[in-house]
Write an enzyme that holds these catalytic residues in place. Structure first.
Site: not given
Ligand SMILES: C[S@@+](CC[C@H](N)C(=O)[O-])C[C@H]1O[C@@H](n2cnc3c(N)ncnc32)[C@H](O)[C@@H]1O
Length: 269
Positions: A18, A41, A91, A109, A134, A155
């Site tokens: 961040h 993500h 984020s 998400e 996705d 991410d």
């Molecule tokens: C590390 S966290 C994200 C944190 C966020 N970027 C932040 O910095 O606040 C990863 C997120 O990706 C989501 N996720 C996992 N695989 C995914 C996919 N194929 N497509 C979309 N979201 C996905 C998870 O549910 C999770 O909430």
């Protein structure tokens, strides 16, 4: 999908990601042309660090809570944004707090509960679109944007070892569809081998990596460090990233052997 970011919000990896995200956005905001920011993500958007998931792991104790007092100048912008937002920002909330009225943000998400929270956060916000889709598909569907400038943040949770190769393919695809965009992918450093393979799979020009290592990455069961790979970094960003990482290491490191703040340029080609 087991991963829930609420258990990890505020950890040192979040702080590194961040703080650099804020600096990347600030660099892009220096020019008046509107921006598009894609958060592939996105998570839940923001988090209550006093709630059970964060309390159970207590990861924020070695992360954001170490940065709250005597903020060094390099982290001032990031910490001002964090403090101004009430709940601890992920984020999406952090990005949104910096955008101007012509800028646009898209967040993806996949987890139903985190998607619902994210959607609730931005339900009255015309500048932010929220998608339950996705991430890897979204790179195809949502790029290129109509804006010529912007940032893509990738991410993934890295629960599946294939996420490294997906992140490399994702950066490559994002670059093909949005060649002028700044593209950033966060990655864990547990041990070196998967990170080397990730770099080898990135056959793009103009890539830097910014890494915060808390210790030598020898024990693959621990998050020993983390990094952000940045394609098309803003002008002079390497220097800025180094200053930010040094300030983070000063606060977040425990002087373990092998700790380091490293900004590297991957060989072109
Ligand atoms: C590390 S966290 C994200 C944190 C966020 N970027 C932040 O910095 O606040 C990863 C997120 O990706 C989501 N996720 C996992 N695989 C995914 C996919 N194929 N497509 C979309 N979201 C996905 C998870 O549910 C999770 O909430």
């Amino acid at each position: 999908m087991n991963y829930r970011h609420a258990f990890h919000a505020g950890n040192f990896g979040d702080c590194m990601k961040h703080a650099l995200l804020v600096a990347l956005l600030r660099a892009l905001l220096r020019k008046p042309a509107p921006l598009f920011v894609l958060d592939t993500h996105a998570g839940a958007g923001h988090y209550d660090l006093t709630a059970e998931p964060a309390q159970r792991t207590n990861e924020a104790a070695d992360g954001i809570f170490r940065l709250l007092h005597d903020v060094p100048p390099a982290l001032d912008d990031y910490m001002t944004a964090v403090r101004g937002l009430g709940l601890y920002p992920g984020s999406p909330a952090l990005t949104r707090s910096l955008l101007r009225e012509d800028d646009r943000q898209a967040c993806c998400e996949a987890h139903p509960e985190d998607y619902a929270a994210l959607r609730g956060l931005f339900r009255h916000d015309r500048q932010v679109s929220v998608h339950q889709r996705d991430a890897w598909q979204a790179l195809k569907a949502l790029l290129p944007p109509s804006q010529k400038r912007g940032l893509v943040l990738i991410d993934p949770p890295y629960e599946d070892p294939r996420e490294f190769s997906r992140a490399a393919s994702g950066l490559t695809l994002a670059h093909a569809r949005f060649p002028t965009g700044v593209l950033a992918a966060w990655y864990p450093v547990k041990h070196r081998a998967p990170v080397r393979a990730f770099f080898d799979a990135l056959s793009l020009r103009d890539v830097i990596t910014a890494e915060l290592l808390l210790r030598e990455p020898l024990d693959p069961s621990r998050l020993n460090g983390c990094g952000l790979a940045i394609v098309n970094p803003p002008y002079r960003f390497e220097r800025e990233a180094q200053v930010i990482l040094d300030a983070l290491l000063e606060r977040l490191g425990d002087r373990e052997p092998g700790e380091a703040a490293l900004v590297m340029r991957l060989a072109d080609e």
